[in-house]
Motif scaffolding. Structure first.
Motif, PDB file in Angstrom:
ATOM      1  N   THR A  69      -3.620  -5.991  -4.255  1.00  0.00           N
ATOM      2  CA  THR A  69      -2.404  -6.626  -4.732  1.00  0.00           C
ATOM      3  C   THR A  69      -1.561  -7.263  -3.641  1.00  0.00           C
ATOM      4  OG1 THR A  69      -1.246  -4.513  -4.619  1.00  0.00           O
ATOM      5  CG2 THR A  69      -2.235  -5.117  -6.740  1.00  0.00           C
ATOM      6  N   ASN A  70      -1.884  -7.050  -2.385  1.00  0.00           N
ATOM      7  CA  ASN A  70      -1.086  -7.653  -1.328  1.00  0.00           C
ATOM      8  C   ASN A  70      -1.235  -9.163  -1.339  1.00  0.00           C
ATOM      9  OD1 ASN A  70      -1.581  -4.772  -0.521  1.00  0.00           O
ATOM     10  ND2 ASN A  70      -0.154  -5.370   1.076  1.00  0.00           N
ATOM     11  N   ALA A  71      -0.256  -9.827  -0.754  1.00  0.00           N
ATOM     12  CA  ALA A  71      -0.226 -11.285  -0.760  1.00  0.00           C
ATOM     13  C   ALA A  71      -1.460 -11.868  -0.086  1.00  0.00           C
ATOM     14  CB  ALA A  71       1.036 -11.775  -0.064  1.00  0.00           C
ATOM     15  N   ASN A 119      -4.300  -2.406   8.242  1.00  0.00           N
ATOM     16  CA  ASN A 119      -3.310  -2.709   9.289  1.00  0.00           C
ATOM     17  C   ASN A 119      -2.849  -4.167   9.234  1.00  0.00           C
ATOM     18  OD1 ASN A 119      -3.596  -0.066  10.215  1.00  0.00           O
ATOM     19  ND2 ASN A 119      -5.232  -0.637  11.640  1.00  0.00           N
ATOM     20  N   ASP A 120      -2.581  -4.651   8.020  1.00  0.00           N
ATOM     21  CA  ASP A 120      -2.088  -6.012   7.797  1.00  0.00           C
ATOM     22  C   ASP A 120      -3.101  -7.090   8.151  1.00  0.00           C
ATOM     23  OD1 ASP A 120       0.415  -5.273   6.756  1.00  0.00           O
ATOM     24  OD2 ASP A 120       1.215  -4.978   8.773  1.00  0.00           O
ATOM     25  N   TRP A 121      -4.359  -6.705   8.373  1.00  0.00           N
ATOM     26  CA  TRP A 121      -5.454  -7.669   8.504  1.00  0.00           C
ATOM     27  C   TRP A 121      -6.175  -7.769   7.165  1.00  0.00           C
ATOM     28  CZ3 TRP A 121      -6.709 -11.032  12.269  1.00  0.00           C
ATOM     29  CH2 TRP A 121      -6.166 -10.848  13.543  1.00  0.00           C
ATOM     30  N   LEU A 122      -6.625  -8.952   6.838  1.00  0.00           N
ATOM     31  CA  LEU A 122      -7.368  -9.164   5.603  1.00  0.00           C
ATOM     32  C   LEU A 122      -8.563 -10.067   5.901  1.00  0.00           C
ATOM     33  CD1 LEU A 122      -5.898  -9.920   2.119  1.00  0.00           C
ATOM     34  CD2 LEU A 122      -7.697 -11.382   3.007  1.00  0.00           C
ATOM     35  N   LEU A 123      -9.722  -9.646   5.440  1.00  0.00           N
ATOM     36  CA  LEU A 123     -10.940 -10.438   5.592  1.00  0.00           C
ATOM     37  C   LEU A 123     -11.657 -10.496   4.253  1.00  0.00           C
ATOM     38  CD1 LEU A 123     -12.995 -11.955   7.398  1.00  0.00           C
ATOM     39  CD2 LEU A 123     -14.093  -9.757   7.832  1.00  0.00           C
ATOM     40  N   ASP A 124     -11.937 -11.694   3.787  1.00  0.00           N
ATOM     41  CA  ASP A 124     -12.596 -11.902   2.493  1.00  0.00           C
ATOM     42  C   ASP A 124     -13.759 -12.865   2.707  1.00  0.00           C
ATOM     43  OD1 ASP A 124     -13.249 -12.002  -0.143  1.00  0.00           O
ATOM     44  OD2 ASP A 124     -11.410 -12.950  -0.833  1.00  0.00           O
ATOM     45  N   ILE A 125     -14.985 -12.390   2.499  1.00  0.00           N
ATOM     46  CA  ILE A 125     -16.188 -13.207   2.670  1.00  0.00           C
ATOM     47  C   ILE A 125     -16.979 -13.171   1.370  1.00  0.00           C
ATOM     48  CG2 ILE A 125     -18.316 -13.571   3.970  1.00  0.00           C
ATOM     49  CD1 ILE A 125     -17.050 -12.124   6.305  1.00  0.00           C
ATOM     50  N   THR A 159     -20.879 -20.355   1.416  1.00  0.00           N
ATOM     51  CA  THR A 159     -20.085 -19.217   1.880  1.00  0.00           C
ATOM     52  C   THR A 159     -18.617 -19.615   1.926  1.00  0.00           C
ATOM     53  OG1 THR A 159     -21.894 -18.326   3.213  1.00  0.00           O
ATOM     54  CG2 THR A 159     -19.682 -17.609   3.788  1.00  0.00           C
ATOM     55  N   GLU A 160     -17.774 -18.704   1.480  1.00  0.00           N
ATOM     56  CA  GLU A 160     -16.328 -18.902   1.544  1.00  0.00           C
ATOM     57  C   GLU A 160     -15.719 -17.741   2.320  1.00  0.00           C
ATOM     58  OE1 GLU A 160     -16.499 -20.880  -2.920  1.00  0.00           O
ATOM     59  OE2 GLU A 160     -15.578 -18.910  -2.607  1.00  0.00           O
ATOM     60  N   MET A 161     -14.895 -18.047   3.293  1.00  0.00           N
ATOM     61  CA  MET A 161     -14.345 -17.006   4.151  1.00  0.00           C
ATOM     62  C   MET A 161     -12.849 -17.206   4.330  1.00  0.00           C
ATOM     63  SD  MET A 161     -15.294 -16.045   8.104  1.00  0.00           S
ATOM     64  CE  MET A 161     -14.397 -17.455   8.739  1.00  0.00           C
ATOM     65  N   LEU A 162     -12.113 -16.096   4.317  1.00  0.00           N
ATOM     66  CA  LEU A 162     -10.674 -16.118   4.568  1.00  0.00           C
ATOM     67  C   LEU A 162     -10.331 -14.958   5.482  1.00  0.00           C
ATOM     68  CD1 LEU A 162      -7.724 -17.073   3.932  1.00  0.00           C
ATOM     69  CD2 LEU A 162      -7.760 -15.422   2.044  1.00  0.00           C
ATOM     70  N   ILE A 163      -9.621 -15.237   6.567  1.00  0.00           N
ATOM     71  CA  ILE A 163      -9.115 -14.196   7.458  1.00  0.00           C
ATOM     72  C   ILE A 163      -7.607 -14.380   7.562  1.00  0.00           C
ATOM     73  CG2 ILE A 163      -9.613 -15.583   9.539  1.00  0.00           C
ATOM     74  CD1 ILE A 163     -10.111 -12.881  10.975  1.00  0.00           C
ATOM     75  N   GLN A 164      -6.877 -13.294   7.425  1.00  0.00           N
ATOM     76  CA  GLN A 164      -5.423 -13.364   7.326  1.00  0.00           C
ATOM     77  C   GLN A 164      -4.787 -12.221   8.100  1.00  0.00           C
ATOM     78  OE1 GLN A 164      -3.601 -14.149   3.338  1.00  0.00           O
ATOM     79  NE2 GLN A 164      -2.622 -12.179   3.622  1.00  0.00           N
ATOM     80  N   LYS A 165      -3.641 -12.501   8.715  1.00  0.00           N
ATOM     81  CA  LYS A 165      -2.897 -11.483   9.457  1.00  0.00           C
ATOM     82  C   LYS A 165      -1.417 -11.621   9.146  1.00  0.00           C
ATOM     83  CE  LYS A 165      -1.745  -8.411  12.609  1.00  0.00           C
ATOM     84  NZ  LYS A 165      -1.928  -6.950  12.360  1.00  0.00           N
ATOM     85  N   LYS A 166      -0.780 -10.484   8.860  1.00  0.00           N
ATOM     86  CA  LYS A 166       0.663 -10.470   8.602  1.00  0.00           C
ATOM     87  C   LYS A 166       1.355  -9.703   9.718  1.00  0.00           C
ATOM     88  CE  LYS A 166       3.978  -9.699   4.876  1.00  0.00           C
ATOM     89  NZ  LYS A 166       5.082  -9.305   5.761  1.00  0.00           N
ATOM     90  N   MET A 167       2.403 -10.297  10.271  1.00  0.00           N
ATOM     91  CA  MET A 167       3.180  -9.681  11.338  1.00  0.00           C
ATOM     92  C   MET A 167       4.655  -9.817  10.996  1.00  0.00           C
ATOM     93  SD  MET A 167       0.985 -11.279  14.507  1.00  0.00           S
ATOM     94  CE  MET A 167       0.845 -12.861  13.642  1.00  0.00           C
ATOM     95  N   ASN A 168       5.232  -8.731  10.487  1.00  0.00           N
ATOM     96  CA  ASN A 168       6.636  -8.741  10.067  1.00  0.00           C
ATOM     97  C   ASN A 168       6.892  -9.883   9.092  1.00  0.00           C
ATOM     98  OD1 ASN A 168       7.253  -6.497  11.670  1.00  0.00           O
ATOM     99  ND2 ASN A 168       7.477  -7.788  13.484  1.00  0.00           N
TER     100      ASN A 168
END
Length: 844
Positions: free
Chosen positions: A185-187, A638-644, A679-688
């Motif tokens: 459910t996170n953004a 830890n606020d990292w997101l990886l979707d492959i 292939t579809e890939m998304l890498i995301q990082k949230k910092m504050n």
């Protein structure tokens, strides 16, 4: 001899004893009245069956006795036994009944409160429910094993192990905790966008943050940020999901199929961004209740999940102005309206000019003036609007009726004239595109476990072009209409907290009319086709949050009346949480589609909206069928997101006319298929307050036309590599987003020779789609700021710039023979140049 005082004392004592004796031998009264008096005096609750106390009468105990003394008195003078539970609940049962009873209380393990309407399933298939105190009872021989279930709690099996016990059971149910939600459910990409366990993306416009180039939560612009979703010409009327064409996507607004998705001929969405409550996007593994699409599903619902207060808002940007209002008519009903209209009737903003130049390049609207620089005159009027209405009414505690209406219209009028070599030429062109729809929904909650929904809908679409040429005294009329009616029935059944299933029936009628009329010379052709389909749907879901297993499978059986043909469409979604951070997902589906858009001539409808809807005839225009499989790995920690996600997709029985060829295949009519994997890939990082993401899509997409001399060649919509990046900062009421998009150019067909025979001007093409256009690159920025007054009025200001580097991106290229010079022309179409936009909104 007794003294007078002694006599008086003995006399009083004698009558007091008589009075007490008379009270002990007082009037008999119904047993039920006695226990009601005890309940009121000692604040307790008796649990019993009417059969056990029916017709029972006795003298009531003294009021001065304690509760236990009264219970002992009642037990001594009746054939009943009494069980006191915490001086609060008292169970009554017979001492000498032949069938012993089992009783129990069911409580929530978290707060120890009683659970009302918990379902107890007995081995003899009978079912009983608990009362408001969580109490139940049944015969002992019927309860060797029973299953207790309730929505929101984990089901529990109970085996009574002490048949001689007179104490009631105390059973605790554990609340159902959805652990997978921690992952899903996170953004994703921006606040207000999330990914569900079934693989779908969900957008909440009212919680939407910001994306580069967007200042409003436009549904169809937002979905293009999702890996695997693209538009090769920057148009929301040409969205390509995993290599498919736009018409292969199913767009639903409150259950109504929409055949027009874009205003300004595709540059903004027809769906008011300030209205929608939930937008669900399925690239694969969609529910069996979604039919008529071989690619994605976009389902938009403007029905709120919970009751909302009255609200009103109004806004304006450099293209349109809109209003939105919701008013609660009563505690059980409300009305919701929205309306939006272009402001081009009053002012031509820089945004409008860029949009106009982008839309009408290389169409008959602009071709008219080519090489005509003498006395050229043009008057143009363009406008659009959309409006929606919702009325919702709850009837009693179980029923709800919802009515939804939507209307959409775009209208273009262009008058052009020129004088060349003393010859006057003029044309008056009218192009109208509109879509109307209505849906009536009835929903009933039979109980906590069964729900029924029935909706009846209609959607009507029209595309009309009317061209009048003055000097040739000629009128050309082209019209394409679609009328779609249907009824849907859906039943939802909850077996327990883990298992549920849905079943239903759908009837769909589609009528398509194509009209062409020409005067001087006279020509008239009108073709109307109607297709009726029936579908039976069944799907089941297993969701075990403790073991982190989610499995949903279903099938849709379509029957096409006209062809007397059955088509089965199985669907599947499987998700397993390896741990709290890592999730694996497998999706698969088979789908079919009878409606598609084709292009007869590139200049139809002035070359602006040249596609027309047609319906399958089971021969030259077969029913399209698709199959798709994808495997996804989702990691968040830890606020990292990886979707492959890796996928394979194949669509059979496509026609060349539906693919928009502008090469040697433009006038060739044959069927084939396309096959795409990637292939579809998304890498995301949230910092504050800062969120950044990078996405990459690889897409290998080929046509297969077995009867053609080149049976395999790249798909027109293949964009092999796409890279997107965004950096988003959100703090308090200020938001800003900067992003860039880079993609390899789409395929095009080169010429073997740049010369043509003047006597036989035919273009000599190479192998179809043998080379690619130049790389597409664009940098976008957007920012919003919101503030609120002491009276609760909210203001929101937004600014965006598309293509801030003003890069000239080519989005299509083809060749044609000039009728004036009899030479080869290279025709190029470009994306938007630098395009600013400003919006302002007031909300109450």
């Amino acid at each position: 001899m007794l003294l007078p005082k002694q006599f008086h004392f003995l006399f009083f004592t004698f009558f007091l004893v008589l009075n007490l004796s008379a009270q002990d031998k007082g009037k008999r009264m119904p047993f039920k009245k006695i226990i009601i008096d005890i309940e009121q005096q000692h604040h307790v609750i008796f649990n019993y069956t009417e059969d056990n106390i029916e017709g029972l009468e006795l003298t009531p105990p003294k009021k001065s006795l304690s509760l236990d003394q009264k219970l002992h008195y009642l037990a001594k003078n009746t054939t009943l036994s009494f069980e006191n539970i915490g001086n609060k609940f008292i169970n009554i049962y017979k001492k000498d009944i032949e069938s012993k009873m089992i009783c129990g209380y069911i409580f929530s393990d978290s707060d120890k409160k009683p659970i009302e309407n918990a379902n107890i399933s007995l081995p003899n298939k009978n079912q009983i429910t608990t009362d408001s105190n969580g109490y139940f009872e049944c015969k002992q021989e019927d309860a060797t094993l029973f299953l207790i279930s309730h929505v929101g709690f984990i089901s529990k099996k109970i085996v009574p192990n002490n048949s001689d016990s007179k104490d009631c059971l105390r059973i605790l149910l554990e609340p159902e905790i959805t652990e997978l939600q921690e992952i899903k459910t996170n953004a994703i990409l921006a606040s207000g966008i999330s990914k569900n366990k079934d693989g779908s993306f969900e957008i909440k416009p009212k919680k939407f943050g910001i994306l580069p180039g967007l200042i409003e939560p436009d549904a169809l612009q937002t979905m293009q940020q999702i890996p695997g979703v693209n538009s090769i010409d920057e148009s929301v009327s040409s969205i390509n999901v995993r290599g498919g064409t736009h018409d292969q996507n199913l767009f639903l607004w409150n259950g109504i199929r929409m055949f027009q998705t874009g205003h300004f001929f595709g540059l903004i969405s027809v769906f008011n961004p300030n209205l929608a409550h939930t937008i669900s996007i399925y690239k694969n593994g969609s529910s069996a209740f979604f039919g008529e699409s071989v690619s994605s599903v976009v389902a938009i619902s403007s029905t709120p999940e919970s009751t909302e207060k009255n609200s009103f808002s109004a806004g304006i940007n450099m293209i349109n102005a809109d209003i939105y209002g919701k008013y609660n008519l009563s505690k059980k009903s409300y009305i919701e309206i929205s309306a939006r209209k272009s402001i081009t009737d009053f002012v031509e903003t820089p945004t409008y000019k860029e949009y106009f130049n982008k839309v009408f390049q290389n169409t008959t609207i602009t071709d008219f003036s080519k090489n005509q620089n003498v006395n050229y005159h043009s008057d143009k009027k363009f406008g659009f609007y959309d409006a929606t209405l919702k009325y919702a009414q709850k009837i009693g505690s179980k029923d709800q009726v919802i009515l939804d209406l939507i209307t959409i219209k775009d209208n273009l009028e262009v008058f052009q004239s020129a004088t060349v070599n003393n010859i006057n030429r003029s044309e008056n062109n009218i192009l109208r595109q509109q879509n109307y729809g209505g849906n009536l929904l009835w929903k009933r909650n039979w109980n906590n476990f069964n729900t029924t929904k029935i909706n009846v809908y209609n959607s009507s679409y029209e595309l009309l072009a009317d061209q009048k040429t003055t000097n040739a005294n000629q009128i050309v009329i082209q019209e394409n209409t679609v009328n779609n009616n249907g009824i849907n029935l859906e039943n939802n059944h909850t077996i327990n907290s883990k298992i549920s299933f849905n079943d239903g029936y759908q009837y769909n009628e589609m009528g398509v009319t194509n009209l062409e009329q020409v005067t001087n010379p006279d020509f008239y052709r009108k073709v109307k086709d109607v297709l009726r389909t029936h579908a039976v749907i069944l799907e089941g879901k297993y969701n075990d949050t403790l073991s982190r297993i989610y499995f949903k499978a279903g099938t849709r059986i379509n029957y096409i009346e006209k062809f007397k043909k059955y088509i089965a469409e199985p669907r599947m979604q499987f998700s397993y949480g390896i741990n709290k951070s890592l999730n694996i997902e497998l999706l698969g589906e088979l789908k079919s589609q009878n409606l598609q858009q084709i292009i007869d001539l590139q200049k139809d409808y002035f070359g602006i909206e040249k596609r027309r809807w047609i319906i399958s005839n089971n021969t030259t225009i077969p029913t399209q069928k698709s199959k798709q499989l994808s495997l996804n790995l989702f990691y968040k920690k830890n606020d990292w997101l990886l979707d492959i996600e890796n996928f394979y997709k194949k669509v059979n029985d496509i026609t060349t006319s539906s693919q928009g060829f502008q090469n040697q295949l433009e006038f060739v009519r044959m069927t084939g298929d396309y096959e795409v994997w990637g292939t579809e890939m998304l890498i995301q990082k949230k910092m504050n307050h800062f969120l950044t993401w990078l996405s990459y899509t690889y897409n290998h997409n080929n046509y297969h036309f077995s009867n053609y001399e080149y049976p395999i060649f790249p798909n027109n919509f293949e964009v092999m590599h796409t890279v997107s990046w965004a950096g988003i900062y959100e703090k308090n009421n200020f938001k800003i987003a900067l992003g860039t998009k880079w993609s390899s150019g789409r395929p095009k067909t080169s010429l073997n020779s740049s010369q043509i025979d003047s006597s036989d001007p035919v273009l000599d093409y190479s192998k179809p789609n043998n080379i690619n256009l130049h790389i597409f690159s664009q940098v976008n920025i957007s920012s919003t700021y919101k503030w609120e007054t002491a009276k609760g009025i909210q203001y929101k200001l937004g600014v965006s710039i598309l293509n801030i580097l003003n890069r000239k991106n080519e989005i299509s290229e083809y060749y044609r023979v000039s009728s004036l010079t009899n030479s080869i022309e290279e025709v190029e179409t470009f994306a938007l140049q630098r395009t600013p936009n400003v919006s302002f909104r007031v909300s109450l």
